[in-house]
Design a protein around this motif. Structure first.
Motif, PDB file in Angstrom:
ATOM      1  N   PHE A   1       0.578  -1.071  -0.021  1.00 56.01           N
ATOM      2  CA  PHE A   1       0.042  -0.256  -0.291  1.00 56.01           C
ATOM      3  C   PHE A   1       0.573   1.313   0.168  1.00 56.01           C
ATOM      4  CE2 PHE A   1      -2.278   3.574   2.541  1.00 56.01           C
ATOM      5  CZ  PHE A   1      -3.056   3.830   1.863  1.00 56.01           C
ATOM      6  N   THR A   2       1.724   1.504   1.379  1.00 52.69           N
ATOM      7  CA  THR A   2       2.695   2.503   0.655  1.00 52.69           C
ATOM      8  C   THR A   2       3.608   2.872  -0.318  1.00 52.69           C
ATOM      9  OG1 THR A   2       2.943   1.336   3.165  1.00 52.69           O
ATOM     10  CG2 THR A   2       4.617   3.463   2.826  1.00 52.69           C
ATOM     11  N   ILE A   3       4.151   1.686  -1.328  1.00 49.56           N
ATOM     12  CA  ILE A   3       4.709   1.434  -1.867  1.00 49.56           C
ATOM     13  C   ILE A   3       3.536   2.826  -3.572  1.00 49.56           C
ATOM     14  CG2 ILE A   3       5.820   1.396  -4.071  1.00 49.56           C
ATOM     15  CD1 ILE A   3       6.900  -1.091  -1.917  1.00 49.56           C
ATOM     16  N   SER A   4       2.266   1.630  -3.536  1.00 49.19           N
ATOM     17  CA  SER A   4       1.660   2.360  -4.217  1.00 49.19           C
ATOM     18  C   SER A   4       0.881   3.079  -4.287  1.00 49.19           C
ATOM     19  CB  SER A   4       0.339   1.471  -4.918  1.00 49.19           C
ATOM     20  OG  SER A   4      -0.201   0.863  -3.649  1.00 49.19           O
ATOM     21  N   PHE A   5       0.496   4.216  -3.049  1.00 51.41           N
ATOM     22  CA  PHE A   5       0.494   5.109  -2.456  1.00 51.41           C
ATOM     23  C   PHE A   5       1.474   6.377  -2.969  1.00 51.41           C
ATOM     24  CE2 PHE A   5       1.379   6.066   1.680  1.00 51.41           C
ATOM     25  CZ  PHE A   5       1.435   7.254   1.617  1.00 51.41           C
ATOM     26  N   ILE A   6       2.325   5.756  -2.747  1.00 49.57           N
ATOM     27  CA  ILE A   6       3.947   6.924  -3.133  1.00 49.57           C
ATOM     28  C   ILE A   6       3.848   7.289  -4.628  1.00 49.57           C
ATOM     29  CG2 ILE A   6       6.115   7.355  -2.385  1.00 49.57           C
ATOM     30  CD1 ILE A   6       5.972   5.980   0.055  1.00 49.57           C
ATOM     31  N   SER A   7       3.832   6.235  -5.138  1.00 49.61           N
ATOM     32  CA  SER A   7       4.356   5.824  -7.009  1.00 49.61           C
ATOM     33  C   SER A   7       3.367   7.075  -7.534  1.00 49.61           C
ATOM     34  CB  SER A   7       3.967   4.858  -7.695  1.00 49.61           C
ATOM     35  OG  SER A   7       4.916   4.007  -6.371  1.00 49.61           O
ATOM     36  N   VAL A   8       2.216   7.354  -6.868  1.00 50.62           N
ATOM     37  CA  VAL A   8       0.962   7.487  -7.672  1.00 50.62           C
ATOM     38  C   VAL A   8       0.502   9.059  -7.611  1.00 50.62           C
ATOM     39  CG1 VAL A   8      -1.955   8.045  -6.508  1.00 50.62           C
ATOM     40  CG2 VAL A   8      -1.122   5.363  -7.195  1.00 50.62           C
ATOM     41  N   GLY A   9       1.128   9.042  -6.132  1.00 49.43           N
ATOM     42  CA  GLY A   9       1.584  10.559  -5.412  1.00 49.43           C
ATOM     43  C   GLY A   9       2.783  11.291  -6.742  1.00 49.43           C
ATOM     44  N   LEU A  10       3.559  10.345  -6.435  1.00 51.56           N
ATOM     45  CA  LEU A  10       4.605  11.150  -7.077  1.00 51.56           C
ATOM     46  C   LEU A  10       4.509  10.872  -8.945  1.00 51.56           C
ATOM     47  CD1 LEU A  10       8.362   9.038  -5.923  1.00 51.56           C
ATOM     48  CD2 LEU A  10       7.349  11.797  -5.350  1.00 51.56           C
ATOM     49  N   CYS A  11       4.273  10.106  -9.066  1.00 52.27           N
ATOM     50  CA  CYS A  11       3.748  10.210 -10.873  1.00 52.27           C
ATOM     51  C   CYS A  11       2.651  12.072 -11.285  1.00 52.27           C
ATOM     52  CB  CYS A  11       2.769   9.199 -11.357  1.00 52.27           C
ATOM     53  SG  CYS A  11       3.674   7.585 -11.296  1.00 52.27           S
ATOM     54  N   SER A  12       1.608  11.968  -9.861  1.00 50.23           N
ATOM     55  CA  SER A  12       0.600  12.784 -10.420  1.00 50.23           C
ATOM     56  C   SER A  12       0.719  14.054 -10.392  1.00 50.23           C
ATOM     57  CB  SER A  12      -0.773  12.381 -10.090  1.00 50.23           C
ATOM     58  OG  SER A  12      -0.708  11.900  -8.620  1.00 50.23           O
ATOM     59  N   MET A  13       1.779  14.415  -9.103  1.00 51.02           N
ATOM     60  CA  MET A  13       2.575  15.857  -8.987  1.00 51.02           C
ATOM     61  C   MET A  13       2.355  16.773  -9.714  1.00 51.02           C
ATOM     62  SD  MET A  13       4.844  15.220  -6.532  1.00 51.02           S
ATOM     63  CE  MET A  13       6.870  15.714  -7.156  1.00 51.02           C
ATOM     64  N   TRP A  14       2.926  16.055 -10.869  1.00 48.42           N
ATOM     65  CA  TRP A  14       3.697  17.503 -11.378  1.00 48.42           C
ATOM     66  C   TRP A  14       2.692  18.843 -12.423  1.00 48.42           C
ATOM     67  CZ3 TRP A  14       8.761  16.939 -11.206  1.00 48.42           C
ATOM     68  CH2 TRP A  14       8.783  15.792 -10.332  1.00 48.42           C
ATOM     69  N   ALA A  15       1.450  17.905 -12.519  1.00 50.14           N
ATOM     70  CA  ALA A  15       0.797  19.218 -13.520  1.00 50.14           C
ATOM     71  C   ALA A  15       0.678  20.237 -12.133  1.00 50.14           C
ATOM     72  CB  ALA A  15      -0.933  18.686 -13.504  1.00 50.14           C
ATOM     73  N   THR A  16       0.398  20.315 -10.514  1.00 54.41           N
ATOM     74  CA  THR A  16      -0.167  20.573  -9.935  1.00 54.41           C
ATOM     75  C   THR A  16       0.883  21.936  -9.466  1.00 54.41           C
ATOM     76  OG1 THR A  16      -1.516  19.230  -8.362  1.00 54.41           O
ATOM     77  CG2 THR A  16      -0.505  20.838  -7.667  1.00 54.41           C
ATOM     78  N   LEU A  17       2.655  21.027  -9.401  1.00 56.10           N
ATOM     79  CA  LEU A  17       3.725  21.516  -9.437  1.00 56.10           C
ATOM     80  C   LEU A  17       3.792  22.769 -10.270  1.00 56.10           C
ATOM     81  CD1 LEU A  17       5.868  21.886  -7.770  1.00 56.10           C
ATOM     82  CD2 LEU A  17       7.225  20.061  -9.530  1.00 56.10           C
ATOM     83  N   VAL A  18       3.411  22.976 -11.242  1.00 56.14           N
ATOM     84  CA  VAL A  18       3.759  23.635 -13.018  1.00 56.14           C
ATOM     85  C   VAL A  18       2.655  24.414 -12.261  1.00 56.14           C
ATOM     86  CG1 VAL A  18       3.693  23.742 -14.948  1.00 56.14           C
ATOM     87  CG2 VAL A  18       4.687  21.413 -14.002  1.00 56.14           C
TER      88      VAL A  18
END
Ligand SMILES: Nc1ncnc2c1ncn2[C@@H]1O[C@H](COP(=O)(O)OP(=O)(O)O)[C@@H](O)[C@H]1O
Ligand SMILES: [Mg+2]
Lengths: 368, 282
Positions: A232-249
């Motif tokens: 669970f930890t691995i999958s939610f961290i991966s999901v977060g890292l994959c998807s955060m770029w749009a918000t960052l930019v």
């Protein structure tokens, strides 16, 4: 002027405007000129859904025939005419052992949907019974300082949906917590912007699979001593890292492009740095931040399925993978059910974000 | 010593080949308690001049002295009413004013601050709209919020950049009176930027034209020797008013003509005559 909240306003706000047209139809309030609108907004979409189902039905039928034809042909070539005849009968009788395995028809998918629900009800009942049975025992165990006994049976389809939602929200929150503050810093400082730019440009296009592997390498080592399930930890961290770029930019862009007039106000009032950020910069970039968050959530949901599958973390992704591996006679239909559920939930999440976004944003052109 | 002093101010935007010198050799002295108006055409550099005085911009060369000290950045002593209102759209009328008051009087309690907000919102007759957001207000109402916000900070000098430019005549007249009231009552110093000569004459002690840019510079000043409080209808019959008004307008028209002359010298149109299309189709 008092503003009243009507059904019409709320549905329009949420992008579900056709609902109020439907309501008008049934309450007889529909004007003549609305009729064209009604045709366009309700009848045509409905017709396209029916057309879709019809084409799907025909497609699956012909795929079924190709597959059946092939099976009979094969029996004929391998074992002779008698076997071919037996195979033909077997297929016609709908027996599970010889059923052609191909794209399921809409009716089969609907049946699978119902069977999945039934399955869920059985498992829920089972779970409830288990909890009731172990309640007294658990109390005693807790009193003695032991761990309570928990239900370890197979999760139902609905449980898997909730597991997926949990993972996606955890990932989304992680993205929010990392990307918004980081985006603010990057947007505020041109130096940070140029020093982070290469980083963003390089990591943004990296595929979810690679993120998963990277997170796996790191988390596995970090949690080496714990024997807890880290999927669970691995999958939610991966999901977060994959998807955060749009918000960052988007956050960085919103923060660095605040209207000059507002900045002048902040200067003339001599707002301190914190006041300036929280009272002027952030409110003015909220619309863009939310656009970013909306993209982040939909990306998170999209990559989740692949990541769950890789991480063997319970959820819809794993469900799809297990059904595919399992190859039971209704596996294909169940996969299609999952596909629709994934699509519909994605759509609802998008609407949810849109609603929140409408809520917080203001009309810039009106305001100056 | 002058209260506000501008010495040999030059302001250039851009660099190298893109550089344009908007203001050239500006010299201006404003004395304490004075009401000075600057009139000029659009684009002549009025907003630039205002931003140099309030500290949002720095001059390319020359110095701006406020009470004898060089201006460095903005200050609560100099209140600004912006040309385009610049209200924060996500805050209500009350919140917009409160934000300013809180910065100006950090030591006051919340109740005292709220009292000041209420007082100034009432002064611009916006109490019924105090909980509305800017987008629900008309242009005139928004401008009044901007006036309330600037005045509520009780600045010693108030700098107004075409504050009433976008308003209808009636609202304009009312706000002119309100601004004059406060200026007279609390004896502040005021600088008004305007493109309306009549407004300048009605409100100011002195009018100074800003010649059109680039390289805009200040023209000769016109003293308005009309006793206060002034009355608009009476003023129209005042010989002094008529004389001053005509002099200023004549001066501005002359600049306008000069500008046209320059323009016609620069761009000589090629000597072409239109083709005879009618004959072509016969
Ligand atoms: N930030 C800027 N950068 C470059 N040119 C500017 C800038 N601000 C104003 N200008 C130019 O300076 C001139 C004067 O502008 P401004 O001071 O706004 O005039 P006014 O307020 O009298 O209409 C205009 O030609 C304008 O295009
Ligand atoms: Mg201007």
């Amino acid at each position: 002027m008092k503003q009243s909240i009507t059904l019409g306003k709320v549905t329009k706000f949420m992008g579900l405007g056709f609902l109020s047209t439907l309501k008008d139809l049934f309450t007889g309030k529909l004007e003549k000129e609305d009729f064209i609108n009604f045709l366009r907004k309700v009848v045509v979409p409905l017709a396209s859904v029916l057309l879709f189902i019809g084409l799907w039905h025909m497609g699956s039928q012909s795929l079924y025939n190709i597959e059946a034809e092939f099976k009979i042909e094969k029996a004929l070539n391998d074992q002779g005419p008698a076997a071919a005849e037996a195979m033909r009968e077997c297929i016609a009788s709908g027996d599970v052992s010889c059923k052609p395995n191909t794209l399921p028809s809409p009716a089969q998918v609907w049946d699978s949907y119902k069977s999945l629900l039934r399955d869920h009800n059985i498992i829920s009942a089972d779970k409830a019974a288990f909890i009731e049975k172990t309640a007294a025992l658990n109390e005693k165990r807790i009193a003695e300082g032991k761990d309570a006994i928990t239900y370890t049976g197979r999760p139902s389809f609905v449980d898997q949906i909730f597991r997926s939602l949990k993972t996606v929200f955890a990932g989304f929150l992680l993205a929010l917590v990392i990307a918004v503050p980081l985006g603010i810093f990057i947007g505020l400082s041109p130096t940070l912007k140029s020093s982070f730019n290469w980083f963003i440009q390089i990591f943004k296009p990296v595929s979810p699979v690679v993120w998963y592997l990277l997170v796996f390498m790191i988390v596995k080592t970090l949690l080496i001593d714990s024997n807890e399930d880290s999927s669970f930890t691995i999958s939610f961290i991966s999901v977060g890292l994959c998807s955060m770029w749009a918000t960052l930019v988007n956050t960085a862009m919103g923060v660095s492009s605040v209207d000059k007039d507002y900045i002048n106000v902040a200067k003339v009032l001599k707002l301190g740095p914190f006041q300036k950020i929280f009272k002027v910069v952030l409110p003015s970039s909220l619309p863009l931040i939310f656009t970013g968050l909306k993209i982040t959530l939909s990306v998170a949901w999209m990559v989740l399925i692949a990541i769950e599958l890789l991480a063997q973390s319970p959820g819809l992704g794993l469900f799809v993978w297990e059904e595919f591996q399992n190859g039971a006679n209704d596996s294909n239909a169940k996969i299609i059910v999952a596909m629709f559920v994934i699509g519909i939930i994605g759509f609802l999440l998008d609407r949810l974000m849109l609603t929140i976004q409408n809520w917080v944003s203001f009309d810039k052109t009106d305001a100056i | 010593m002058a209260y506000l002093e501008l010495n040999n101010i030059y302001k250039t935007y851009g660099q190298d080949e893109h550089a344009t010198e908007v203001l050239s050799n500006i010299n201006l002295s404003i004395y304490e308690g004075e009401f000075v108006a600057i009139v000029g055409f659009t684009g002549s550099g009025k907003t630039t001049l205002v931003n140099l005085i309030n500290g949002l911009l720095e001059p390319t060369s020359g110095e701006v002295l406020f009470k004898g000290e060089p201006v460095q950045g903005t200050s609560h002593e100099r209140g600004v009413i912006f040309q385009n209102y610049s209200l924060l759209p996500w805050l209500t009328v009350g919140q917009n004013v409160f934000m300013a008051v809180k910065e100006a009087f950090p030591k006051k309690s919340k109740n005292e601050l709220n009292a000041i907000v209420a007082e100034y919102v009432e002064m611009v007759s916006l109490t019924p709209a105090i909980n509305k957001r800017p987008k629900e207000l008309s242009g005139g109402m928004r401008q009044r919020v901007a006036v309330a916000r600037a005045l509520a900070m009780k600045p010693e000098m108030i700098i107004m950049d075409e504050p009433l430019g976008a308003l209808d005549a009636l609202t304009r007249g009312n706000l002119q009176d309100e601004i004059l009231n406060i200026w007279g009552k609390e004896k502040r110093t005021a600088l008004l930027i305007t493109n309306d000569v009549d407004e300048g004459i009605y409100m100011a002690d002195r009018i100074i034209p800003l010649r059109p840019g680039p390289n805009a510079t200040l023209g000769p000043e016109f003293k308005i020797d009309i006793e206060r409080p002034r009355d608009k209808t009476e003023m129209n019959d005042n010989a002094n008013f008529k004389k001053t008004r005509n002099a200023i307008i004549e001066y501005l028209m002359d600049i306008g003509n000069e500008r046209k002359l320059e323009a016609s010298e620069e761009f000589i149109l090629p000597d072409l005559s239109p083709k005879d299309f009618v004959n072509q189709f016969k």
